[in-house]
Write a protein that holds these residues in place. Structure first.
Motif, short mmCIF file in Angstrom:
data_model
loop_
_atom_site.label_atom_id
_atom_site.label_comp_id
_atom_site.label_asym_id
_atom_site.label_seq_id
_atom_site.Cartn_x
_atom_site.Cartn_y
_atom_site.Cartn_z
N ALA A 58 -30.19 52.48 2.14
CA ALA A 58 -30.05 51.57 3.29
C ALA A 58 -29.56 52.33 4.53
CB ALA A 58 -29.08 50.42 2.94
N GLY A 59 -30.08 53.52 4.69
CA GLY A 59 -29.71 54.33 5.85
C GLY A 59 -28.32 54.93 5.76
N THR A 76 -31.94 63.39 0.46
CA THR A 76 -33.35 63.05 0.23
C THR A 76 -33.53 61.57 0.55
OG1 THR A 76 -33.24 62.32 -2.09
CG2 THR A 76 -33.40 64.69 -1.71
N MET A 77 -34.77 61.22 0.90
CA MET A 77 -35.03 59.81 1.25
C MET A 77 -36.51 59.53 1.05
SD MET A 77 -34.53 60.55 5.23
CE MET A 77 -33.97 62.20 4.93
N GLY A 78 -36.83 58.23 0.93
CA GLY A 78 -38.22 57.84 0.76
C GLY A 78 -38.98 57.94 2.07
N GLY A 79 -38.33 57.50 3.14
CA GLY A 79 -38.96 57.48 4.45
C GLY A 79 -38.29 58.46 5.38
N SER A 122 -27.42 61.68 -7.71
CA SER A 122 -28.86 61.43 -7.78
C SER A 122 -29.09 60.27 -8.73
CB SER A 122 -29.57 62.69 -8.28
OG SER A 122 -30.96 62.49 -8.34
N TYR A 123 -29.75 59.23 -8.27
CA TYR A 123 -29.99 58.08 -9.15
C TYR A 123 -31.28 58.25 -9.93
CZ TYR A 123 -30.45 53.36 -10.88
OH TYR A 123 -30.60 52.28 -11.71
N THR A 124 -32.38 58.57 -9.24
CA THR A 124 -33.67 58.68 -9.95
C THR A 124 -34.11 60.14 -10.17
OG1 THR A 124 -34.83 58.32 -7.83
CG2 THR A 124 -34.57 56.42 -9.26
N GLY A 125 -33.30 61.09 -9.74
CA GLY A 125 -33.56 62.49 -10.08
C GLY A 125 -34.09 63.36 -8.96
N ASN A 126 -34.60 62.76 -7.87
CA ASN A 126 -35.19 63.58 -6.79
C ASN A 126 -34.18 64.58 -6.21
OD1 ASN A 126 -37.36 61.88 -7.10
ND2 ASN A 126 -36.98 60.67 -5.26
N THR A 127 -33.01 64.08 -5.89
CA THR A 127 -32.00 64.92 -5.25
C THR A 127 -31.52 66.01 -6.21
OG1 THR A 127 -31.31 62.90 -4.12
CG2 THR A 127 -29.91 64.82 -3.82
N PRO A 154 -29.02 60.91 -2.13
CA PRO A 154 -30.11 60.17 -1.50
C PRO A 154 -29.57 59.26 -0.39
CG PRO A 154 -29.48 59.15 -3.59
CD PRO A 154 -28.60 60.35 -3.42
N ILE A 155 -30.47 58.82 0.45
CA ILE A 155 -30.13 57.83 1.48
C ILE A 155 -30.37 56.44 0.90
CG2 ILE A 155 -30.80 56.92 3.76
CD1 ILE A 155 -29.49 59.69 3.90
#
Ligand SMILES: Cc1cc2nc3c(=O)[nH]c(=O)nc-3n(C[C@H](O)[C@H](O)[C@H](O)COP(=O)(O)O)c2cc1C
Length: 156
Positions: free
Chosen positions: A76-77, A103-106, A9-14, A73-74
């Motif tokens: 670049a797909g 997890t992903m933004g889109g 997890s880079y920014t924590g969401n995952t 996280p995803i």
């Protein structure tokens, strides 16, 4: 089913979701951590090119586990490069179960999930479950119910 959760997890969401699963199913959790951080564009390009980045020490041996839940996280797909490295370094995977949570933004996780599935199926793992949490799921709180349902798989 004794499960290891391996989370990048880079920014924590995952990590928030991985920790919730960890509390619910009484598993072990190990953090995948690249040795070095890179700029955003480098992250995206290297993920797209399916590169591997060196990672810090973490649990990579599935000897005492029945199942691996890989969380990331995803980018670049694709799967992040630290995760690609982790998949390569995993040991004692043959005959074990695999689950994937992304997890992903889109949207658009199919290639990344296939990447992870393919890398571990050739080593003898079997994909039993997958969960995707979109940016909308994160904003609306829908991720909580989705995660709770997903956890049932590991409680057998
Ligand atoms: C380098 C980079 C590339 C990304 N590429 C995508 C993408 O292709 N599709 C998408 O839906 N989200 C993309 N995102 C957004 C992340 O997948 C999303 O914010 C995720 O929940 C972050 O998880 P984390 O907080 O555990 O790092 C990208 C984020 C970064 C940093």
């Amino acid at each position: 089913m004794k499960t290891l959760i391996a989370c990048y997890s880079y920014t924590g969401n995952t990590m928030v979701i991985a920790q919730k699963i960890n509390e619910a199913i009484d598993s072990d959790l190990t953090r995948i951590q690249p040795v070095k951080d890179r700029w955003y564009m480098i992250k995206a390009i290297h993920a797209y090119l399916e590169k591997k980045w060196p990672i810090e020490d973490c649990i990579k041996d599935l000897y005492e586990y029945d199942c691996l839940l890989l969380c990331c996280p995803i980018w670049a797909g694709r799967a992040p490069p630290g995760v690609n490295q982790y998949l390569e370094e995993l040991q004692n995977v043959k005959g074990k179960k695999l689950a994937v949570m992304v997890t992903m933004g889109g949207n658009g996780n199919e290639i990344a999930t296939r990447q992870i599935k393919t890398a571990l199926e050739v080593k003898g793992m079997e994909l039993i479950a997958r969960l995707k949490i979109t940016g909308n799921d994160q904003k609306s709180g829908a991720w909580v119910a989705k995660t709770e349902e997903f956890c049932q798989i590991f409680m057998k």
